[in-house]
Design an enzyme around this catalytic site. Structure first.
Site, PDB file in Angstrom:
ATOM      1  N   GLU A  91       0.820  -1.202   0.000  1.00  0.00           N
ATOM      2  CA  GLU A  91       0.000   0.000   0.000  1.00  0.00           C
ATOM      3  C   GLU A  91       0.861   1.263   0.000  1.00  0.00           C
ATOM      4  OE1 GLU A  91      -3.329  -2.066   2.920  1.00  0.00           O
ATOM      5  OE2 GLU A  91      -1.843  -0.681   3.690  1.00  0.00           O
ATOM      6  N   CYS A 104       2.687   8.383   1.993  1.00  0.00           N
ATOM      7  CA  CYS A 104       3.083   7.363   2.961  1.00  0.00           C
ATOM      8  C   CYS A 104       3.527   6.121   2.188  1.00  0.00           C
ATOM      9  CB  CYS A 104       1.913   7.037   3.885  1.00  0.00           C
ATOM     10  SG  CYS A 104       2.307   5.862   5.188  1.00  0.00           S
ATOM     11  N   CYS A 111       4.722  -7.451   7.756  1.00  0.00           N
ATOM     12  CA  CYS A 111       5.583  -6.981   8.845  1.00  0.00           C
ATOM     13  C   CYS A 111       5.723  -8.091   9.884  1.00  0.00           C
ATOM     14  CB  CYS A 111       4.980  -5.734   9.490  1.00  0.00           C
ATOM     15  SG  CYS A 111       6.010  -4.977  10.764  1.00  0.00           S
ATOM     16  N   CYS A 115       2.906  -5.941  16.236  1.00  0.00           N
ATOM     17  CA  CYS A 115       2.125  -4.997  17.047  1.00  0.00           C
ATOM     18  C   CYS A 115       0.648  -5.365  16.928  1.00  0.00           C
ATOM     19  CB  CYS A 115       2.353  -3.565  16.582  1.00  0.00           C
ATOM     20  SG  CYS A 115       4.078  -3.043  16.666  1.00  0.00           S
ATOM     21  N   CYS A 118      -2.188  -3.336  14.804  1.00  0.00           N
ATOM     22  CA  CYS A 118      -1.853  -2.972  13.436  1.00  0.00           C
ATOM     23  C   CYS A 118      -2.219  -4.092  12.465  1.00  0.00           C
ATOM     24  CB  CYS A 118      -0.359  -2.668  13.341  1.00  0.00           C
ATOM     25  SG  CYS A 118       0.201  -2.214  11.684  1.00  0.00           S
ATOM     26  N   GLY A 161       5.243  -2.323   7.274  1.00  0.00           N
ATOM     27  CA  GLY A 161       6.623  -2.718   7.501  1.00  0.00           C
ATOM     28  C   GLY A 161       7.370  -1.809   8.454  1.00  0.00           C
ATOM     29  N   GLU A 162       8.534  -2.272   8.880  1.00  0.00           N
ATOM     30  CA  GLU A 162       9.417  -1.531   9.780  1.00  0.00           C
ATOM     31  C   GLU A 162      10.618  -1.027   8.977  1.00  0.00           C
ATOM     32  OE1 GLU A 162      11.661   0.320  12.105  1.00  0.00           O
ATOM     33  OE2 GLU A 162       9.799  -0.388  13.043  1.00  0.00           O
ATOM     34  N   SER A 193       9.591   6.331  10.488  1.00  0.00           N
ATOM     35  CA  SER A 193       8.928   5.872  11.701  1.00  0.00           C
ATOM     36  C   SER A 193       9.443   4.493  12.090  1.00  0.00           C
ATOM     37  CB  SER A 193       7.415   5.811  11.461  1.00  0.00           C
ATOM     38  OG  SER A 193       6.740   5.324  12.597  1.00  0.00           O
ATOM     39  N   SER A 216       7.296   5.064  17.536  1.00  0.00           N
ATOM     40  CA  SER A 216       6.005   4.569  18.006  1.00  0.00           C
ATOM     41  C   SER A 216       6.154   4.085  19.441  1.00  0.00           C
ATOM     42  CB  SER A 216       5.526   3.423  17.107  1.00  0.00           C
ATOM     43  OG  SER A 216       5.278   3.895  15.805  1.00  0.00           O
ATOM     44  N   LEU A 217       5.552   4.801  20.383  1.00  0.00           N
ATOM     45  CA  LEU A 217       5.705   4.475  21.808  1.00  0.00           C
ATOM     46  C   LEU A 217       4.476   3.722  22.334  1.00  0.00           C
ATOM     47  CD1 LEU A 217       7.553   4.787  24.262  1.00  0.00           C
ATOM     48  CD2 LEU A 217       6.410   6.968  24.756  1.00  0.00           C
ATOM     49  N   ASN A 292      -7.311   3.289  14.604  1.00  0.00           N
ATOM     50  CA  ASN A 292      -8.299   2.865  13.613  1.00  0.00           C
ATOM     51  C   ASN A 292      -8.852   1.497  13.998  1.00  0.00           C
ATOM     52  OD1 ASN A 292      -8.459   4.845  11.372  1.00  0.00           O
ATOM     53  ND2 ASN A 292      -6.266   4.462  11.234  1.00  0.00           N
ATOM     54  N   CYS A 335      -2.789   0.995   8.407  1.00  0.00           N
ATOM     55  CA  CYS A 335      -1.699   0.371   7.665  1.00  0.00           C
ATOM     56  C   CYS A 335      -1.975  -1.114   7.484  1.00  0.00           C
ATOM     57  CB  CYS A 335      -0.368   0.547   8.406  1.00  0.00           C
ATOM     58  SG  CYS A 335       0.243   2.231   8.391  1.00  0.00           S
TER      59      CYS A 335
END
Length: 349
Positions: A91, A104, A111, A115, A118, A161-162, A193, A216-217, A292, A335
């Site tokens: 995406e 983006c 990924c 998380c 996500c 993804g990271e 990010s 991302s915390l 979301n 995402c």
């Protein structure tokens, strides 16, 4: 076949010289055709000699992706699902703001970070996205903007993804789009990010490209963060904040901390106070993100009045905090969500 979108200009010059026996200056001409004129067929690059165009047709490719799906939001946000010949999809999202157009970009197919709020992680990690494929994502949005007389003004590496799990290709992508003979997008207009990959943060600090770092915390205790983000078990909050201090010391730049507000999980006023206390010694901006809804997850959105109370409490405590302006809320905005829906439909069909 050489994927030319994946080459820095100096790498393209070297390839032309060593593989095609052509002068290096042709790389600049090619870059202008590829990125300034957005031409995708070598035969249309009319100031290149015919013999070179023939060589390029035989040995190189440009756009290798195809648009599989497109969703357009009421606010003008456009989400594309692009596919490649190995049947994978990724995406990319074009977001229109008062201050310009942002894209983006996804850095991985799927990924592996896990998380649990996500959608990107639902199918696991498939493969890395190459720098050339990241360029294709960006150009896909730019070509849409070309018809409107607009241009991409900023990039956020916040898609699926990271990025710090694919940092070599991310650096290559940034160099390509930054090139003054190409899209000429400044490093300061690029945000990377991360979920908190400590070695990657330190490498970015040492690198010298003045991009923006977003971390991302999402939680302020190791117990809570580990339950939401498995990466915290490898890089707990103390180690993550040490890396953030290192980044600030070596770059002089503040860090954007992403904090997804999840109903009943991390959105109390005490959570806000703990967050302010945790970050008070790091130059920062806190970006609050009402989560979301993802059908495969149980999390719910924090009510608007609670979001407002949370941000006001942070501001009362002297923190620079804002709520991210939502884009594409009426489409598959999270995402990985559009890709997950597409894959599910493929299985059902």
């Amino acid at each position: 076949m050489k994927h030319l979108y994946g080459l820095r200009r100096e790498e393209l010059a070297d390839w032309l010289k060593t593989e095609l026996n052509e002068p290096s200056y042709r790389a600049t001409q090619l870059f202008e055709w590829m990125y300034q004129k957005r031409v995708t067929k070598f035969k249309d690059m009319t100031n290149l000699p015919k013999h070179l165009r023939t060589k390029l047709e035989e040995s190189a490719v440009l756009d290798t992706s195809a648009e599989r799906l497109r969703q357009t939001s009421k606010d003008g946000t456009v989400k594309f699902l692009l596919g490649w010949s190995d049947a994978v999809t990724a995406e990319t999202v074009l977001m229109r703001h008062d201050y310009g157009n942002s894209v983006c970009v996804s850095s991985q197919i799927g990924c592996k970070m896990g998380c649990n709020f996500c959608a990107s992680t639902l199918g696991g990690m498939i493969r890395q996205v190459s720098a050339g494929e990241m360029v294709e994502q960006l150009l896909h949005s730019q070509k849409l903007l070309d018809r409107e007389g607009g241009r991409v003004s900023s990039i956020v590496m916040m898609g699926s993804g990271e990025p710090m799990d694919n940092l070599d290709e991310v650096f290559r992508f940034m160099d390509i789009v930054h090139d003054e003979k190409g899209l000429n997008i400044g490093f300061r207009h690029i945000t990377i990010s991360t979920v908190g990959i400590v070695p990657g943060i330190k490498r970015l600090a040492d690198d010298g490209r003045p991009v923006t770092l977003a971390v991302s915390l999402h939680a302020v205790t190791d117990e809570k963060r580990s339950s939401m983000m498995p990466v915290n078990k490898a890089y707990p909050i103390a180690k993550l904040l040490d890396a953030c201090h290192y980044y600030v010391e070596h770059t002089g730049k503040r860090i954007s901390f992403e904090y997804a507000l999840i109903g009943g999980e991390n959105d109390s006023l005490q959570d806000a106070r703990n967050l302010a206390n945790l970050l008070k010694e790091i130059p920062n901006h806190i970006n609050l993100i009402p989560v979301n809804y993802v059908p495969e997850r149980d999390y719910t959105r924090t009510p608007e009045e609670q979001v407002e109370a949370f941000v006001k409490e942070l501001q009362r405590l002297g923190m620079n905090a804002t709520v991210r302006r939502e884009k594409g809320h009426d489409i598959s905005a999270a995402c990985g969500q559009l890709r997950a829906e597409h894959e599910k439909q493929g299985v059902e069909n």
